[in-house]
Design an enzyme around this catalytic site. Structure first.
Site: not given
Length: 253
Positions: A43, A143, A157, A178
């Site tokens: 990918d 984060d 995601n 987070a």
């Protein structure tokens, strides 16, 4: 009519071996001369190929010589011309990122999967989120956060517990990474047409970096993200194995 094919491959030995075998069988031409580009790798290489050939308006057919291969088709040497003729096309628009740094410089990049803002130091980032000029969140302590296209919704995601989006949906995923405050906030869905701005609070103490498909900009103070409708990436998939099917299948494993 025989299609002119440009074979591109990642630097891994397995991808280079596959490229040599396919060129020996079907010939090769430059991407500028090609009717279709065949990308051999994973990918990451597919994203690299799409970015590198976006000005050509030439469809790209990927064959997996990497690991996950979500954007790729299965590898086979023997029946490539028939597969290219039968392939189904998906068109996706990337995200446009404009990042402003502490020193006032601006950096622009396109992202097929996602644009993320990430803490670059030991302390959590503090982000202010505005959508279409309207303040939506005064402070997100986290984060980081990201905006994902439907095509990228199963990548970073999804790892951040964001939703998987149908490929034809006119929405983007805004996902927190987070999050600490608000503690239970995991993100939102925004229209594909939305203009999303992350402003970094106290960047000297809490430095933040921005990434567009892994292309990084450090020490940002503001990141603006929107869909770039003027750019259309054409990706080819074997019948019954397109992005729509893959996105649905991914939710049942």
């Amino acid at each position: 009519m025989t299609q002119k094919i440009a074979f591109l491959a990642s630097e891994t030995p397995v991808a280079q071996t596959a490229r040599a075998a396919l060129i020996g069988r079907y010939g090769n031409c430059t991407p500028e001369q090609a009717d279709v580009i065949v990308a051999l790798g994973g990918d990451g290489f597919m994203l690299q190929t799409l970015h590198g050939t976006q000005a050509l308006d030439t469809p790209v057919y990927g064959m997996n010589r990497g690991t996950v291969g979500f954007l790729m088709n299965e590898f086979s040497e023997s029946d490539l011309p028939d597969r290219l003729i039968a392939a189904e096309e998906e068109v996706i628009n990337p995200l446009s990122m404009r990042a402003t740094c502490v020193d006032g410089t601006e950096h622009e990049a396109l992202a097929i999967n996602e644009v993320s803002v990430l803490r670059a130091g030991p302390q959590a980032a503090k982000l202010r989120i505005t959508i279409d000029g309207r303040l939506r969140m005064e402070e997100l302590v986290c984060d980081g956060a990201l905006i994902s296209t439907p095509a990228g919704s199963t990548a970073y995601n999804y790892s951040a517990h964001g939703p998987i989006l149908p490929i034809g949906s006119d929405v983007l995923a805004l996902t927190a990474i987070a999050p600490f405050r608000p503690r239970r906030w995991r993100g939102a869905l925004v229209p594909k047409s939305a203009n999303v701005v992350f402003e970094i609070r106290n960047p000297a103490k809490r430095p933040v970096m921005a990434e567009a498909d892994s292309r990084s900009v450090r020490d940002v103070v503001r990141v603006e993200i929107r869909s770039e409708m003027s750019v259309a990436h054409r990706i080819l998939f074997d019948p019954g194995h397109g992005l729509e099917e893959r996105l649905i299948r991914e939710q049942f494993v």
